[in-house]
Motif scaffolding. Structure first.
Motif, PDB file in Angstrom:
ATOM      1  N   GLU A  70       0.833  -1.205   0.000  1.00 57.09           N
ATOM      2  CA  GLU A  70       0.000   0.000   0.000  1.00 57.09           C
ATOM      3  C   GLU A  70       0.873   1.262   0.000  1.00 57.09           C
ATOM      4  O   GLU A  70       0.514   2.260  -0.622  1.00 57.09           O
ATOM      5  CB  GLU A  70      -0.961   0.010   1.185  1.00 57.09           C
ATOM      6  N   ALA A 105      -9.888   7.266  -2.252  1.00 57.23           N
ATOM      7  CA  ALA A 105     -11.124   6.511  -1.996  1.00 57.23           C
ATOM      8  C   ALA A 105     -11.339   5.446  -3.071  1.00 57.23           C
ATOM      9  O   ALA A 105     -11.705   4.305  -2.752  1.00 57.23           O
ATOM     10  CB  ALA A 105     -12.315   7.464  -1.935  1.00 57.23           C
ATOM     11  N   GLN A 106     -11.068   5.796  -4.328  1.00 59.47           N
ATOM     12  CA  GLN A 106     -11.232   4.827  -5.424  1.00 59.47           C
ATOM     13  C   GLN A 106     -10.293   3.638  -5.258  1.00 59.47           C
ATOM     14  O   GLN A 106     -10.631   2.512  -5.613  1.00 59.47           O
ATOM     15  CB  GLN A 106     -10.969   5.488  -6.776  1.00 59.47           C
ATOM     16  N   LYS A 107      -9.104   3.866  -4.728  1.00 54.86           N
ATOM     17  CA  LYS A 107      -8.111   2.809  -4.539  1.00 54.86           C
ATOM     18  C   LYS A 107      -8.235   2.146  -3.166  1.00 54.86           C
ATOM     19  O   LYS A 107      -7.399   1.327  -2.791  1.00 54.86           O
ATOM     20  CB  LYS A 107      -6.698   3.368  -4.713  1.00 54.86           C
ATOM     21  N   ASN A 108      -9.258   2.528  -2.401  1.00 55.81           N
ATOM     22  CA  ASN A 108      -9.485   1.983  -1.055  1.00 55.81           C
ATOM     23  C   ASN A 108      -8.288   2.178  -0.128  1.00 55.81           C
ATOM     24  O   ASN A 108      -7.926   1.283   0.636  1.00 55.81           O
ATOM     25  CB  ASN A 108      -9.877   0.504  -1.117  1.00 55.81           C
ATOM     26  N   ALA A 110      -7.061   4.096   2.989  1.00 58.21           N
ATOM     27  CA  ALA A 110      -7.612   4.838   4.123  1.00 58.21           C
ATOM     28  C   ALA A 110      -6.748   6.066   4.414  1.00 58.21           C
ATOM     29  O   ALA A 110      -5.523   6.029   4.294  1.00 58.21           O
ATOM     30  CB  ALA A 110      -7.677   3.936   5.355  1.00 58.21           C
TER      31      ALA A 110
END
Length: 132
Positions: A70, A105-108, A110
């Motif tokens: 991430e 947000a699109q890629k989740n 946080a």
């Protein structure tokens, strides 16, 4: 005697700046090559007076990647947006931007928005290590 000047984090990028202290005095600061203003920097005015630099708080996006994958994805996304960032203590800080929020947000990925006092300014990545 200590006087304090409160700056924005953007002002920390300046090499020459005029500041006003909490006592209403104005001071000019000129940094030598390689020096940078930081939160908490102190300048001796004379034997009895010191000027301390503080930074005002600001709302920033704070990303705490859950793992190295991430972190890599986030770094790639932010690199493509050309946004200045600070990476500290496994967190990424950058200015609030609705487009960045939408992509995260699109890629989740946080994130939070927090009121932060930066010690150092947000910076673009300098791949060439060349300074002017």
């Amino acid at each position: 005697h200590i006087e304090t000047a409160i700056l924005s984090s953007d002002d920390l990028n300046k090499k020459i700046i005029r500041v006003s202290s909490d006592h209403g005095n104005e001071f000019g600061i000129r940094l030598d090559k390689g020096q940078q203003l930081e939160n908490g920097a102190a300048f001796f005015i004379d034997d009895h007076h010191v000027l301390a630099i503080g930074v005002e708080s600001q709302h920033l996006i704070v990303i705490s990647p859950k793992d190295m994958d991430e972190m890599g994805t986030t770094a790639h996304i932010l690199g493509n947006t050309h946004k200045p960032v600070v990476v500290k203590d496994a967190k990424i800080y950058l200015e609030v931007d609705p487009v960045v929020e939408q992509v995260l947000a699109q890629k989740n990925i946080a994130y939070t928005i927090e009121e932060i006092i930066l010690d150092k300014p947000l910076r673009h990545v300098n791949l060439t290590a060349h300074e002017h």
